[in-house]
Design a protein around this motif. Structure first.
Motif, mmCIF file in Angstrom:
data_model
loop_
_atom_site.group_PDB
_atom_site.id
_atom_site.type_symbol
_atom_site.label_atom_id
_atom_site.label_comp_id
_atom_site.label_asym_id
_atom_site.label_seq_id
_atom_site.Cartn_x
_atom_site.Cartn_y
_atom_site.Cartn_z
ATOM 1 N N UNK A 281 0.831 -1.189 0.000
ATOM 2 C CA UNK A 281 0.000 0.000 0.000
ATOM 3 C C UNK A 281 0.871 1.247 0.000
ATOM 4 N N UNK A 282 0.402 2.225 -0.739
ATOM 5 C CA UNK A 282 1.105 3.503 -0.804
ATOM 6 C C UNK A 282 0.137 4.602 -0.396
ATOM 7 N N UNK A 283 0.593 5.486 0.463
ATOM 8 C CA UNK A 283 -0.227 6.611 0.900
ATOM 9 C C UNK A 283 0.126 7.831 0.061
ATOM 10 N N UNK A 284 -0.866 8.315 -0.669
ATOM 11 C CA UNK A 284 -0.675 9.490 -1.524
ATOM 12 C C UNK A 284 -1.479 10.642 -0.944
ATOM 13 N N UNK A 285 -0.827 11.784 -0.673
ATOM 14 C CA UNK A 285 -1.593 12.934 -0.157
ATOM 15 C C UNK A 285 -2.770 13.262 -1.078
ATOM 16 N N UNK A 286 -3.908 13.550 -0.463
ATOM 17 C CA UNK A 286 -5.132 13.782 -1.238
ATOM 18 C C UNK A 286 -4.966 14.926 -2.222
ATOM 19 N N UNK A 287 -4.238 15.997 -1.825
ATOM 20 C CA UNK A 287 -4.094 17.131 -2.736
ATOM 21 C C UNK A 287 -3.259 16.785 -3.960
ATOM 22 N N UNK A 288 -2.442 15.706 -3.845
ATOM 23 C CA UNK A 288 -1.679 15.256 -5.005
ATOM 24 C C UNK A 288 -2.500 14.292 -5.866
ATOM 25 N N UNK A 289 -3.314 13.472 -5.206
ATOM 26 C CA UNK A 289 -4.084 12.465 -5.950
ATOM 27 C C UNK A 289 -5.208 13.117 -6.755
#
Length: 275
Positions: free
Chosen positions: A147-155
């Motif tokens: 799993x990878x956590x991507x900041x919402x503002x980047x996604x």
């Protein structure tokens, strides 16, 4: 001797009752009619008052009383709509949020409302819900078995924006609207459109038309409506109906009272005498 006197009185009151009842039975209540009304129309017909064209859309009869509807279209009616700060407005199937910055704002911004849930559900690699870690919102992406956590503002892509000032125009609800006013309380847009109006008509009611005159409405039959601005004749006929009602009420009272006297006299005549 007593019964002879009673018979005379009984005959007298019977004559009065019969005469009164005869007048009741033969009396005809005056009806209201209009002589030379300004308009006499059938369903579907049009007429013009004060430069405005009207159409009689319905004429019907219910419980013995006529009723109907007229319809007219006003051209270039000025319409307005006001949106408060952070209101959501739908334009061409897309939802936009109204953003007004500052007390003395001279412009406002439409910011696209993103359906983040739908975006996540359409991404097979993303979890359907974001996670908040240490106050930061993340999107969970499945990658290489992990799993990878991507900041919402980047996604999520930056939402689209559109800015407008007073006097600017844009399409809204199949109309071209103009920004009339921008304040800290809201944005007001205006446009003109043709507006169709209807008005119900009732028998012996009134209708105010485009010339600011009140017209008396009368349905003489189940297929015709009459309109007149002359109330003098109508008021005189209403007064005649009121007088007729008062007189018939008086005759009913006379008939009832006379018969009551007759039955009372007959009853008294057959009371046993003490002498």
């Amino acid at each position: 001797m007593q019964r002879r006197a009673v018979a005379v009185y009984v005959a007298f009151f019977l004559v009065i009752a019969a005469a009164s009842y005869t007048l009741l039975a033969t009396a005809e209540e005056p009806t209201i009619t209009l002589e030379d009304p300004e308009y006499e129309l059938a369903q579907g017909e049009t007429f013009t008052v004060g430069g405005q064209q009207y159409t009689v859309t319905t004429i019907e009869e219910s419980d013995g009383a006529g009723s109907g509807t007229i319809e007219w279209t006003e051209s270039d009616v000025e319409m307005t709509e006001t949106w408060a700060n952070e209101d959501t407005v739908e334009i061409d199937g897309t939802e936009w949020q109204v953003l007004i910055e500052g007390e003395n704002a001279t412009a406002f911004t439409f910011q696209e409302v993103q359906d983040r849930q739908a975006i996540l559900e359409n991404d097979p690699d993303a979890a359907n819900e974001t996670q908040e870690i240490d106050g930061q919102e993340y999107v969970v992406i499945q990658s290489g078995g992990g799993q990878e956590l991507v900041p919402a503002e980047e996604y999520f892509a930056a939402p689209a924006t559109q800015s407008f000032s007073v006097g600017d125009q844009f399409a809204y609800n199949n109309q071209t609207v103009t920004v009339d006013e921008i304040t800290a309380d809201g944005v007001t847009v205006g446009w003109t459109e043709d507006q169709t109006n209807t008005q119900d008509l009732s028998n012996e009611g009134t209708a105010e038309l485009a010339d600011s005159t009140e017209y008396l409405v009368l349905f003489p039959d189940s297929s015709t409506v009459q309109l007149t601005s002359d109330m003098t004749s109508y008021n005189a006929q209403v007064e005649a109906q009121n007088q007729f009602s008062e007189r018939t009420s008086g005759f009913r009272w006379v008939t009832f009272t006379s018969l009551l006297f007759v039955f009372s006299l007959i009853a008294f005549a057959f009371l046993p005498s003490r002498y």
